[in-house]
Design an enzyme around this catalytic site. Structure first.
Site, PDB file in Angstrom:
ATOM      1  N   ASP A 119      -5.242   9.145  10.373  1.00  0.00           N
ATOM      2  CA  ASP A 119      -4.017   8.755  10.768  1.00  0.00           C
ATOM      3  C   ASP A 119      -3.577   9.188  11.982  1.00  0.00           C
ATOM      4  OD1 ASP A 119      -3.104   6.772   8.491  1.00  0.00           O
ATOM      5  OD2 ASP A 119      -3.290   8.832   7.336  1.00  0.00           O
ATOM      6  N   GLU A 178       0.855  -1.050   0.057  1.00  0.00           N
ATOM      7  CA  GLU A 178       0.058   0.130   0.015  1.00  0.00           C
ATOM      8  C   GLU A 178       0.788   1.291   0.171  1.00  0.00           C
ATOM      9  OE1 GLU A 178      -2.850  -0.089   3.112  1.00  0.00           O
ATOM     10  OE2 GLU A 178      -3.289  -2.395   2.587  1.00  0.00           O
TER      11      GLU A 178
END
Ligand SMILES: Cc1ncc(COP(=O)(O)O)c(C=O)c1O
Lengths: 258, 401
Positions: A54, A43
């Site tokens: 995040d 990824e």
């Protein structure tokens, strides 16, 4: 051909790394190391200034990458260059919608066509996806879905319908890098998802070690794992020394490839 | 113009708005939307909120004819809608009361909020104290420094302040952190967003709670002037005080409406917060709207002397109102705002917050010797106590002397 359509049945390993981290040239070395292990999926995180979903580690990676004015084009060029030796590894981009939108959806798709197999747009929910999904699928790029413990059955059914590639099951309600793993709950939810879909279900968020990977494999029905923050954390643990980091990555990836 | 009816059921104001958040938050937002729709029809909720408005906040806020300022401008008759007289000193409390009642109804037990100027933080801490709920406020460390009185206020009220060190260390980053907190604590936490920004249903919900300002102003002006105002003016950060004043007038075609953004050191410089003058459409904090961004869509840092306007985004409804040309938006820089701050204090005996000082500065600049016989309502959305140190420093007054 889309590599995601021929993922193995079990023990799938997906590794997340931020593009351009810590610098563009060092990032090439890091990705080359990762790619040399031929994980099932890589990824590629496209750095964004405001990565809402995040945690601190990936935030820091984004910040470092952007501090040398990395552009979207440079990230995409990097991915293209790496794809020459991708073999069976699936390439997946993970990003925020504003990056794609500003680059231009058509131009973006054109740049990644036949290079990238799937894309995860973190802040693009099912309700807003139809136009983008159509364009992607015309070009044989799968739009990968996130499903969280908060997603109820009715919603999961909607999300799973027609989904391709794999399902990214967010193992904890939390941001990337969160630390609590509740195997019982993971197992319950993964089982429930697997009743509704034939594509692999991967567990991500909070997987840190070989032990975690083994436990997910033993104690749950999941088809594999996604590791991100733990991979990046090593860089900071090793005092930002690139040579040491590449060696550390090698060791870590060998460990988690079960 | 057709009757104004925005947003759509999925939170679109024209093309703007929407819900751009991670799947972890989607079920929550949908649930929030459902709960909000339900309480809108709930008479008991309405009564409870109105009682609090009246007895706790001190509503209705008055509509003051600013005679001296009007004379100074030598133009229109200027009225101040005095939401700075509210309990806690700004309009923010209107929204916080609405949202905390909703949080209670939804059985949530922990409250989080972001704050820039600290006014929303103070208002949130206040309602949490009133309802006995634990309160966590995310605040950029730069704002903690320049809004000290409000930091102390929040602490006195029992809130925990979590300093935010990421990015520009101001409002945008505080909101990122609050969203991350929410993603982590989805089950028990209610996020009280302080402006008409963020994902649906927040822009609509916050507008609705704030529109008490415009509803009152409409009745009040009709009573004293026997007609609707010719102009409405308000400052725009995320856009809540402005939407609150504007919304009940949107269908009155004859009422001209002006939003004033903070231009920092100027709209043509990099150091600005004038999103709609200097920005382009993009996605920030879950909604599609004008934002300050670079060619790759990275969000730029905003700059303004006023912490409450120091935000690189703006509520999606303002983007829509700009594009359909129902509202005109202008930028006012730090220096002009500071001057208006002093002019208003001296002439009218009202020390305004730096945020409405931007609206005042536009009024003084654009209406000077013009628009005689016209009537203007300006939203005096906050008082200047919190800004005394910042203003003293900028003006060159040694407050310790
Ligand atoms: C007094 C005052 N006015 C205006 C604002 C800006 O917010 P909004 O545009 O949502 O009214 C703030 C924000 O903190 C404020 O404290």
């Amino acid at each position: 051909m889309n590599n995601l359509d021929t993922l193995p049945k079990k023990k799938i390993l997906s590794l997340f790394m931020t593009c351009g981290f810590p610098t563009l040239s060092q990032s090439k070395k890091i990705f080359n190391e990762i790619l040399s292990h031929q994980p099932d999926v890589i990824e590629f995180g496209l750095p964004f200034s405001d990565p809402m979903a995040d945690g601190p580690i990936i935030q820091e990676a984004n910040k470092l990458a952007l501090s040398s004015n990395l552009s979207t084009q440079q990230s995409l060029n990097l991915i293209k260059e790496l794809s020459k030796s991708k073999n069976n590894t699936s390439f997946v981009i993970m990003c925020y919608l504003n990056t794609v939108r500003k680059f231009g959806l058509d131009k973006f798709i054109k740049s990644i066509k036949n290079i990238v197999d799937g894309i995860i747009i973190v802040d693009l929910p099912f309700e807003e996806e139809s136009e983008i999904k159509k364009s992607l699928s015309k070009n044989n790029i799968h739009l990968i879905k996130l499903i969280s413990p908060m997603t109820d059955k009715k919603r999961a059914q909607k999300l799973l319908k027609g989904s391709k590639g794999f399902i990214y099951y967010v193992s904890a309600t939390g941001i990337t890098g969160s630390n609590k793993l509740d195997f019982k709950e993971i197992n319950k939810n993964v089982k429930f998802l697997k009743k509704m879909t034939n594509i692999p279900v991967l567990v991500g968020f909070g997987i840190k070690s070989k032990k975690d990977v083994l436990e997910i494999s033993k104690k749950t029905n999941a088809d594999g794992v996604i590791i991100g923050s733990a991979l990046i954390q090593k860089y900071f643990d090793l005092k930002m020394d690139l040579n040491k980091y590449v060696i550390g990555l090698k060791k870590f990836i060998q460990e988690v490839k079960i | 113009m057709k009757t104004y009816k925005q947003p759509s059921t999925i939170g679109r104001f024209g093309e703007f708005g929407g819900m751009y958040v991670a799947e972890t938050l989607m079920p929550l937002l949908l649930n929030l939307d459902k709960s909000y729709k339900k309480i809108q029809k709930d008479k008991k909720f309405k009564k409870e909120l109105n009682d609090l408005f009246k007895n706790y906040v001190g509503r209705p806020s008055s509509l003051h004819y600013a005679k001296n300022l009007s004379k100074f401008i030598n133009g229109p008759k200027v009225y101040f809608k005095r939401d700075e007289l509210n309990h806690t000193g700004a309009h923010k409390i209107n929204n916080c009361l609405g949202q905390i009642l909703l949080a209670k109804k939804m059985g949530k037990t922990r409250i989080i909020a972001e704050t820039g100027a600290g006014q929303h933080g103070v208002a949130t801490a206040t309602v949490c104290s009133l309802f006995g709920l634990p309160c966590y406020i995310y605040m950029g460390s730069k704002d903690i420094e320049r809004q000290k009185p409000n930091v102390f206020r929040m602490k006195l009220l029992g809130a925990t302040i979590i300093p935010v060190e990421s990015g520009s260390k101001s409002l945008k980053d505080a909101m990122n952190e609050a969203l991350r907190d929410w993603i982590k604590n989805v089950r028990d936490t209610f996020y009280i967003i302080g402006s008409t920004a963020g994902p649906h249903p927040y822009p609509k919900m916050v507008r609705d709670f704030q529109s008490v300002i415009g509803k009152e102003a409409r009745e009040q002006i009709l009573k004293v002037e026997k007609k609707l105002p010719d102009y409405l003016i308000a400052c725009v950060g995320g856009g809540s005080n402005a939407m609150g004043l504007f919304y009940p007038f949107l269908n009155d075609k004859k009422v001209k409406i002006i939003g004033v953004e903070a231009a920092g050191r100027g709209v043509k410089t990099e150091e600005t917060a004038a999103t709609m003058t200097s920005g382009t459409p993009g996605i920030l904090h879950g909604s599609y709207s004008y934002v300050l961004q670079d060619k790759d869509g990275q969000i730029k840092e905003a700059h303004s002397i006023s912490a409450g306007l120091d935000y690189p985004g703006v509520g999606p409804e303002h983007s829509h109102l700009k594009d359909i040309k129902r509202v005109k938006y202008f930028g006012i820089n730090d220096k002009e705002a500071l001057e208006a701050f002093q002019t208003c204090s001296k002439l009218e005996g009202i020390i305004p917050a730096l945020e409405p000082s931007h609206a005042l500065a536009y009024l003084i600049k654009a209406f000077k010797n013009k628009h005689k016989n016209k009537v203007v309502i300006l939203n005096m959305c906050g008082r200047g106590d919190k800004d005394l140190f910042t203003a003293a420093k900028a003006i060159g007054f040694d407050a310790d002397e």
